[in-house]
Write a protein that holds these residues in place. Structure first.
Motif, PDB file in Angstrom:
ATOM      1  N   GLU A  48       0.924  -0.985   0.060  1.00  0.00           N
ATOM      2  CA  GLU A  48       0.218  -0.489  -0.182  1.00  0.00           C
ATOM      3  C   GLU A  48       1.017   1.717  -0.354  1.00  0.00           C
ATOM      4  O   GLU A  48       0.458   2.162  -0.140  1.00  0.00           O
ATOM      5  N   ALA A  51       1.862   1.982  -3.360  1.00  0.00           N
ATOM      6  CA  ALA A  51       0.668   2.800  -4.596  1.00  0.00           C
ATOM      7  C   ALA A  51      -0.302   3.962  -3.988  1.00  0.00           C
ATOM      8  O   ALA A  51       0.034   4.295  -4.758  1.00  0.00           O
ATOM      9  N   ALA A  52       0.282   3.923  -2.516  1.00  0.00           N
ATOM     10  CA  ALA A  52       0.159   5.987  -2.258  1.00  0.00           C
ATOM     11  C   ALA A  52       1.138   6.597  -2.828  1.00  0.00           C
ATOM     12  O   ALA A  52       0.564   7.611  -2.711  1.00  0.00           O
ATOM     13  N   ARG A  53       2.690   6.333  -2.855  1.00  0.00           N
ATOM     14  CA  ARG A  53       3.600   6.897  -3.432  1.00  0.00           C
ATOM     15  C   ARG A  53       2.937   7.133  -5.290  1.00  0.00           C
ATOM     16  O   ARG A  53       3.119   8.417  -5.535  1.00  0.00           O
ATOM     17  N   ASP A  55       0.864   7.534  -5.935  1.00  0.00           N
ATOM     18  CA  ASP A  55      -0.692   8.043  -5.755  1.00  0.00           C
ATOM     19  C   ASP A  55      -0.790   9.907  -5.828  1.00  0.00           C
ATOM     20  O   ASP A  55      -0.696  10.494  -6.920  1.00  0.00           O
ATOM     21  N   TRP A  85      -3.381  -2.109  -6.789  1.00  0.00           N
ATOM     22  CA  TRP A  85      -4.247  -0.804  -7.354  1.00  0.00           C
ATOM     23  C   TRP A  85      -4.237  -0.263  -9.182  1.00  0.00           C
ATOM     24  O   TRP A  85      -4.348   0.805  -8.786  1.00  0.00           O
ATOM     25  N   THR A 147      -3.168   6.486   2.985  1.00  0.00           N
ATOM     26  CA  THR A 147      -3.956   5.453   3.020  1.00  0.00           C
ATOM     27  C   THR A 147      -4.126   5.412   0.787  1.00  0.00           C
ATOM     28  O   THR A 147      -3.872   6.427   1.430  1.00  0.00           O
ATOM     29  N   ALA A 148      -4.025   4.541   0.541  1.00  0.00           N
ATOM     30  CA  ALA A 148      -3.520   4.911  -1.135  1.00  0.00           C
ATOM     31  C   ALA A 148      -4.924   4.440  -1.681  1.00  0.00           C
ATOM     32  O   ALA A 148      -6.110   4.218  -0.644  1.00  0.00           O
TER      33      ALA A 148
END
Length: 508
Positions: A48, A51-53, A55, A85, A147-148
């Motif tokens: 996650e 994935a958040a990065r 984003d 994601w 949080t992603a």
């Protein structure tokens, strides 16, 4: 009601059911700081954070994320941090030359390039928006504690893009959907009888056809991943002993490495009556299967498939009806490619080419509609391999595609010929595969030279400047001329004939 099948399902289950169980033991000897042992809860957090990065970088759903890495926990978790994601994971063979990797990154239109520290030089020559080195730039790659943005999920979306060598000099990008990847992993896990008691050793490169689906299947059942960065027969035995390994996947060259190391092992071979080794890339000789039983005490399982089929097409495993047969007969039964896996149909056409229908075949070749249409004509995937089917069992008899399988890796003969032809003293060249006990097939070049002083050593060194080391010829023979048809086409079958005349099959 219908719920989309996505690769995120596998890590979600592991993190939900087995959050505090060890999910992965990272390679301790690597240039990046080892992540050590991570629980499935921690693996999920890493995924996650990645994935958040993405984003934060405004990398959209459907964007390609390229990763060039040896086996590592970071590579394993990227399968989820990217695809779970909604982005497209693009694992690239770390052994490829810089020019080859640059072509793949540019052709795919990747927005991100992440590399192993041993390949950091790629960041100097390949132009992408975001590029970082695993370990050295972890603070930039992972946004821990963030949080992603959730992805609603689409099982028909492309999950991974895997470039494979074929009959042309340029590799083709194989688009695999979430649905195809999900089904391959679950069917493979079923036939391999994976359970939460298993310990999986990554003797197979994770980039190779997505580790045949094991990064997903092993995770989904909550089994433990043991990362192996580089293949070494003695080290494989050590890891099996230390971690209680029960299953691994490998090309025949890996099997040969273990068998070579076994005589020097002190004490009983670890894993006897416990380890099952799943082999593909090329069927090993009958004697090798016998040695796996006799010298290692492991179960031998063979599969057949291609990157385009995720890869599982057929499976060959000991069955109850063979229990009373002698060892040689059982081994000969297992030399065959096997029977269709669950949900797979296999047949041959009038020319003997193997055709298959499966729910885990490719969606398409990336930006190559003509080739996609050709290989999926008639709603069958055309493998390019030749074979025969008897009593439900497929046996690979010949290869229609001009591809050499060496050490479990596909090598395009055209690509090798192109590299060698760049040498000014090469007038003509033809590249073939010849049988080899260690590598399966040996990349061999037949050269017509413009100078008598040209040596094999010089040509091999030259080829290393243009293509990956494993693609370079290991043997070079010189002829005054190449055999040709009346229209000028090189007759490779005449070049192969002396090497294959004593072989039962034209694939080793």
């Amino acid at each position: 009601m219908q719920f989309p099948l996505t690769v995120g399902d596998f890590l979600y289950r592991a993190a939900t059911v087995y959050p505090d169980r060890t999910g992965v033991v990272d390679e301790p000897d690597q240039p990046a700081p080892s992540l050590g042992s991570l629980t499935y809860r921690e693996m999920s957090a890493y995924a996650e954070a990645q994935a958040a990065r993405l984003d934060e970088w405004d990398v959209p759903v459907g964007a390609r994320i390229a990763v060039v890495s040896h086996n590592s926990a970071r590579l394993l978790m990227s399968f989820y941090g990217v695809s779970a994601w909604g982005r497209v994971f693009l694992p690239i063979n770390f052994r490829l030359a810089e020019a080859e990797i640059r072509y793949i990154v540019e052709h795919s239109g990747a927005d991100v390039l992440l590399v192993d520290p041993e390949r950091r030089e790629l960041l100097d020559t390949i132009d992408v928006t975001h590029k970082y080195v695993f370990g050295e730039d972890d603070d930039k790659i992972y946004a821990h504690g963030v949080t992603a943005a959730p992805w609603e999920g689409d099982e028909n979306a492309t999950a991974t893009l895997n470039y494979t060598s074929g009959t042309t000099a340029r590799p083709k990008g194989v688009q695999q959907t979430h649905r195809a990847t999900w089904l391959n992993a679950t069917v493979f896990g079923l036939h391999a009888a994976l359970t939460d008691r298993d310990v999986y050793l990554h003797t197979l490169p994770m980039f190779h056809a997505n580790g045949w689906g094991m990064p997903f299947a092993v995770t989904g059942v909550g089994a433990e991943h043991i990362v192996l960065r580089k293949v070494d027969g003695t080290e494989i035995l050590r890891r099996i002993e230390k971690y209680g390994v029960t299953v691994m996947c490998a090309a025949p060259a890996v099997v040969a490495a273990v068998l070579d190391a076994a005589p020097n092992w002190e004490g009983e071979i670890p894993g006897r009556d416990r380890v099952r080794i799943i082999v593909a890339g090329a069927p090993p000789p009958t004697r090798t299967i016998e040695r796996i039983w006799d010298e290692l005490g492991w179960e031998f399982i063979q599969i057949y498939g291609l990157t385009e089929t995720s890869p599982l097409i057929t499976v060959n495993r000991m069955r109850a009806e063979w229990d009373d047969l002698d060892t040689r007969t059982r081994a000969r039964n297992l030399v065959r490619a096997g029977t269709p896996a669950l949900g797979v149909r296999v047949t041959t056409d009038v020319d003997g080419e193997i055709l298959t229908q499966t729910n885990h075949a490719l969606e398409a070749y990336w930006r190559n509609p003509e080739e996609t249409e050709r290989v999926t004509a008639g709603n069958w995937f055309h493998t390019g391999d030749g074979g025969v089917i008897e009593d439900g069992y497929l046996t690979i008899a010949d290869r229609k595609k001009d591809v050499i399988i060496t050490g479990g890796e596909n090598v395009s003969s055209i690509e090798v010929e192109d590299a060698l032809s760049l040498h000014p003293d090469v007038a003509e060249v033809a590249v073939i595969g010849i049988p080899d006990t260690k590598w399966g097939e040996l990349v061999t070049a037949i050269v017509v030279s413009r100078k008598d002083t040209l040596t094999a050593e010089e040509l091999i060194a030259h080829s290393r400047e243009h293509i990956a080391g494993y693609k370079c010829p290991k043997r070079i023979d010189f002829l005054d001329e190449l055999p040709r048809t009346a229209t000028g086409k090189v007759q490779k079958f005449k070049l192969r004939a002396p090497f294959w005349k004593d072989q039962e099959r034209q694939v080793n």
